[in-house]
Scaffold this motif. Structure first.
Motif, mmCIF file in Angstrom:
data_model
loop_
_atom_site.group_PDB
_atom_site.id
_atom_site.type_symbol
_atom_site.label_atom_id
_atom_site.label_comp_id
_atom_site.label_asym_id
_atom_site.label_seq_id
_atom_site.Cartn_x
_atom_site.Cartn_y
_atom_site.Cartn_z
ATOM 1 N N GLN A 111 -45.558 8.820 -10.608
ATOM 2 C CA GLN A 111 -44.040 9.484 -10.532
ATOM 3 C C GLN A 111 -43.489 8.861 -11.637
ATOM 4 O OE1 GLN A 111 -42.776 8.609 -6.511
ATOM 5 N NE2 GLN A 111 -44.635 9.644 -5.569
ATOM 6 N N HIS A 112 -43.543 7.583 -11.874
ATOM 7 C CA HIS A 112 -42.755 7.137 -12.987
ATOM 8 C C HIS A 112 -43.015 7.718 -14.403
ATOM 9 C CE1 HIS A 112 -42.361 2.694 -11.222
ATOM 10 N NE2 HIS A 112 -41.830 3.716 -10.390
ATOM 11 N N ARG A 113 -44.186 8.304 -14.781
ATOM 12 C CA ARG A 113 -44.187 9.246 -15.822
ATOM 13 C C ARG A 113 -43.681 10.462 -15.934
ATOM 14 N NH1 ARG A 113 -49.704 7.155 -15.004
ATOM 15 N NH2 ARG A 113 -50.438 9.271 -14.124
ATOM 16 N N ILE A 114 -43.946 11.060 -14.777
ATOM 17 C CA ILE A 114 -43.014 12.290 -14.226
ATOM 18 C C ILE A 114 -41.522 12.042 -14.649
ATOM 19 C CG2 ILE A 114 -42.359 13.952 -12.844
ATOM 20 C CD1 ILE A 114 -45.309 13.850 -11.554
ATOM 21 N N GLN A 115 -40.999 11.100 -14.144
ATOM 22 C CA GLN A 115 -39.637 10.681 -14.163
ATOM 23 C C GLN A 115 -39.190 10.656 -15.618
ATOM 24 O OE1 GLN A 115 -38.509 6.887 -12.294
ATOM 25 N NE2 GLN A 115 -36.370 7.893 -11.829
ATOM 26 N N ALA A 116 -39.918 9.605 -16.478
ATOM 27 C CA ALA A 116 -39.719 9.616 -17.961
ATOM 28 C C ALA A 116 -39.729 10.674 -18.525
ATOM 29 C CB ALA A 116 -40.619 8.409 -18.364
ATOM 30 N N GLN A 117 -40.588 11.388 -18.370
ATOM 31 C CA GLN A 117 -41.050 12.728 -19.196
ATOM 32 C C GLN A 117 -39.529 13.610 -18.906
ATOM 33 O OE1 GLN A 117 -41.770 15.935 -17.839
ATOM 34 N NE2 GLN A 117 -41.178 16.927 -19.673
ATOM 35 N N VAL A 118 -39.236 13.681 -17.764
ATOM 36 C CA VAL A 118 -38.099 14.553 -17.324
ATOM 37 C C VAL A 118 -36.931 14.009 -17.854
ATOM 38 C CG1 VAL A 118 -36.656 15.661 -15.639
ATOM 39 C CG2 VAL A 118 -39.221 15.531 -15.369
ATOM 40 N N ASN A 119 -36.564 12.703 -17.722
ATOM 41 C CA ASN A 119 -35.366 12.100 -18.478
ATOM 42 C C ASN A 119 -35.472 12.424 -19.927
ATOM 43 O OD1 ASN A 119 -34.678 11.270 -15.914
ATOM 44 N ND2 ASN A 119 -35.466 9.077 -16.134
ATOM 45 N N ARG A 120 -36.468 12.185 -20.754
ATOM 46 C CA ARG A 120 -36.444 12.393 -22.067
ATOM 47 C C ARG A 120 -36.107 13.997 -22.330
ATOM 48 N NH1 ARG A 120 -41.458 9.488 -21.908
ATOM 49 N NH2 ARG A 120 -42.559 11.558 -22.177
ATOM 50 N N ALA A 121 -36.722 14.853 -21.642
ATOM 51 C CA ALA A 121 -36.286 16.235 -21.783
ATOM 52 C C ALA A 121 -34.915 16.333 -21.842
ATOM 53 C CB ALA A 121 -37.103 17.252 -20.941
ATOM 54 N N GLU A 162 -32.377 14.377 -22.096
ATOM 55 C CA GLU A 162 -31.710 13.713 -23.107
ATOM 56 C C GLU A 162 -31.610 14.555 -24.386
ATOM 57 O OE1 GLU A 162 -33.098 9.941 -23.746
ATOM 58 O OE2 GLU A 162 -32.358 9.082 -21.913
ATOM 59 N N GLU A 163 -32.828 15.239 -24.566
ATOM 60 C CA GLU A 163 -32.921 16.157 -25.740
ATOM 61 C C GLU A 163 -32.166 17.334 -25.612
ATOM 62 O OE1 GLU A 163 -37.089 16.609 -26.068
ATOM 63 O OE2 GLU A 163 -37.620 14.381 -26.730
ATOM 64 N N ARG A 164 -31.986 17.748 -24.330
ATOM 65 C CA ARG A 164 -31.245 19.065 -23.896
ATOM 66 C C ARG A 164 -29.942 18.751 -23.840
ATOM 67 N NH1 ARG A 164 -34.006 20.325 -19.668
ATOM 68 N NH2 ARG A 164 -35.925 21.103 -20.905
ATOM 69 N N GLY A 165 -29.371 17.625 -23.769
ATOM 70 C CA GLY A 165 -27.929 17.540 -23.491
ATOM 71 C C GLY A 165 -26.831 18.149 -23.922
ATOM 72 N N ASP A 166 -26.999 18.431 -25.345
ATOM 73 C CA ASP A 166 -25.885 19.150 -26.229
ATOM 74 C C ASP A 166 -26.191 20.834 -25.696
ATOM 75 O OD1 ASP A 166 -24.948 17.128 -27.406
ATOM 76 O OD2 ASP A 166 -26.096 17.353 -29.165
ATOM 77 N N GLU A 167 -27.340 21.333 -25.528
ATOM 78 C CA GLU A 167 -27.534 22.855 -25.200
ATOM 79 C C GLU A 167 -26.874 22.852 -23.676
ATOM 80 O OE1 GLU A 167 -31.339 25.624 -24.223
ATOM 81 O OE2 GLU A 167 -31.520 23.828 -25.461
ATOM 82 N N GLU A 168 -27.389 21.913 -22.728
ATOM 83 C CA GLU A 168 -26.821 22.248 -21.410
ATOM 84 C C GLU A 168 -25.366 22.100 -21.349
ATOM 85 O OE1 GLU A 168 -28.615 22.748 -18.526
ATOM 86 O OE2 GLU A 168 -30.168 23.311 -19.780
ATOM 87 N N ALA A 169 -24.744 21.302 -22.122
ATOM 88 C CA ALA A 169 -23.281 21.013 -22.101
ATOM 89 C C ALA A 169 -22.647 22.382 -22.529
ATOM 90 C CB ALA A 169 -22.702 19.820 -22.937
ATOM 91 N N GLU A 170 -23.025 22.903 -23.376
ATOM 92 C CA GLU A 170 -22.551 24.275 -24.078
ATOM 93 C C GLU A 170 -23.631 25.593 -23.887
ATOM 94 O OE1 GLU A 170 -20.682 23.842 -27.668
ATOM 95 O OE2 GLU A 170 -19.492 21.983 -27.154
ATOM 96 N N PRO A 171 -23.963 25.910 -22.776
ATOM 97 C CA PRO A 171 -24.689 27.082 -22.665
ATOM 98 C C PRO A 171 -24.303 28.446 -23.064
ATOM 99 C CG PRO A 171 -23.821 26.697 -20.665
ATOM 100 C CD PRO A 171 -23.439 25.596 -21.228
ATOM 101 N N LYS A 172 -25.349 29.183 -23.943
ATOM 102 C CA LYS A 172 -24.811 30.434 -24.628
ATOM 103 C C LYS A 172 -24.863 31.554 -23.581
ATOM 104 C CE LYS A 172 -26.687 28.710 -28.880
ATOM 105 N NZ LYS A 172 -27.530 29.030 -30.303
ATOM 106 N N ALA A 173 -23.751 32.512 -23.918
ATOM 107 C CA ALA A 173 -24.073 33.690 -23.214
ATOM 108 C C ALA A 173 -25.250 34.376 -23.309
ATOM 109 C CB ALA A 173 -22.979 34.602 -23.513
ATOM 110 N N MET A 174 -25.655 34.948 -22.247
ATOM 111 C CA MET A 174 -26.992 35.789 -22.161
ATOM 112 C C MET A 174 -26.812 37.168 -22.873
ATOM 113 S SD MET A 174 -29.549 36.353 -19.314
ATOM 114 C CE MET A 174 -31.234 37.457 -19.381
ATOM 115 N N GLN A 175 -27.733 37.505 -23.784
ATOM 116 C CA GLN A 175 -27.646 39.027 -24.343
ATOM 117 C C GLN A 175 -28.964 39.312 -24.267
ATOM 118 O OE1 GLN A 175 -25.069 39.988 -25.454
ATOM 119 N NE2 GLN A 175 -23.585 38.586 -26.227
ATOM 120 N N ALA A 176 -29.110 40.401 -23.367
ATOM 121 C CA ALA A 176 -30.415 40.937 -22.764
ATOM 122 C C ALA A 176 -30.483 42.458 -23.089
ATOM 123 C CB ALA A 176 -31.002 40.560 -21.377
#
Length: 327
Positions: free
Chosen positions: A17-27, A29-43
């Motif tokens: 569970q600690h490994r899973i938690q650490a992996q998701v937390n890293r992800a 952090e890496e996604r922080g900027d993208e999540e803060a300003e999501p782009k409009a969907m163009q499909a």
């Protein structure tokens, strides 16, 4: 011995569970900027405008020619295939917005078009020319759908011009916000009710006697008729009523072979909303949807083709189709 084994298993589970938690937390952090300003969907087949838009406001009923950016209605990648060949359609509010986009696609599928609109003559002429470019005939019928006499005369004019009426699209609407219940005057409430409910009823009542087996009625509802909107009390009420009317009328007309369905859009870039909201809100119109942008009219119009065409929806009646950019 069993206690030791259980302790070891528990320790390994905790470590996992600690490994899973650490992996998701890293992800995260890496996604922080993208999540803060999501782009409009163009499909779609082409890219569509995204907020912020230029702040703007129009006087009612609104003019598409003044809207910036211009709504996209011509669906250049839609290929007609004769789905409505030989049909005649009457579209209320057909001068602009969703109505114009529907008129263009109906014409591309082989239909002749009649446009009911209030007073936006320049917008209506633009729609007429767009229908003509698709090879269709287009009859312009200025007038007020809240008038029983106008609705009767409009249907009579369609029959005189084209000899038939196969598709009715009830689309004309009045919408204006009111922040509180006390701000919603009787005149305001009455205008919304008569445009959005009486207009639909009058047009349907006049059209049905001229419609034959296989005809279709398509009503424009709204996500506000499903979820409500705290500053659109009257509009939400009418759109919920349109949904109920759709289902009730569908049952009523089954024996006549006339299908009745509704499209319930979320925010769509048309003159309706920029003439309803203050400029700073118009600038962010549609930004709160999952796709982070409003729909363009050409993204909504295919649903009307689907409901109008007996090749596409012969076993569908009484349905409400939300098109809202994702929940």
């Amino acid at each position: 011995m069993d206690d030791i084994r259980r302790d070891d298993e528990a320790a390994e589970e905790v470590a996992k569970q600690h490994r899973i938690q650490a992996q998701v937390n890293r992800a995260d952090e890496e996604r922080g900027d993208e999540e803060a300003e999501p782009k409009a969907m163009q499909a779609g087949a082409r890219a569509y405008p995204v907020p912020p838009f230029p702040p703007q406001h129009q006087a009612k009923p609104g003019d598409e020619t003044l809207l910036e950016p211009a709504p996209m209605y011509d669906a250049p990648y839609w290929r007609g295939s004769g789905k409505l060949e030989g049909k005649v359609a009457l579209i209320t509010g057909g001068d602009s917005g969703i109505g114009r986009a529907v008129a263009v696609l109906f014409a591309r599928e082989g239909a002749d078009i009649a446009i009911a609109y209030l007073s936006e003559h320049e917008d209506a002429e633009e729609t007429r020319l767009a229908v003509a470019d698709e090879g269709g005939r287009c009859l312009l019928l200025p007038g007020d759908v809240t008038s029983e006499d106008y609705c009767r005369d409009a249907v009579a004019a369609v029959i005189e011009a084209f000899g038939a009426l196969d598709i009715l699209v009830n689309n004309a609407a009045f919408q204006y916000h009111a922040s509180g219940l006390d701000d919603l005057t009787t005149e305001h409430f009455d205008t919304t009710m008569k445009t959005n409910l009486y207009g639909y009823f009058f047009m349907a009542r006049e059209a049905v006697p001229h419609m034959e087996h296989g005809a279709a009625i398509i009503n424009t509802g709204s996500i506000t008729g499903i979820d409500g909107s705290e500053e659109l009390l009257d509009y939400s009420m009418t759109k919920g009523g349109i949904h109920a009317f759709t289902r009730a009328l569908a049952g009523n007309l089954v024996s006549k072979g006339i299908r009745v369905n509704a499209v319930a859009p979320g925010p769509v870039w048309t003159p309706l909303n920029p003439s309803e909201r203050p400029p700073e809100e118009v600038a962010q119109f549609g930004a709160k949807t999952k796709m982070k942008r409003p729909a363009q009219p050409e993204e909504i119009a295919p649903a009307y083709v689907f409901f109008a065409s007996p090749q596409c929806s012969s076993y569908i009646t009484g349905e409400i189709l939300p098109i809202i950019g994702g929940y």
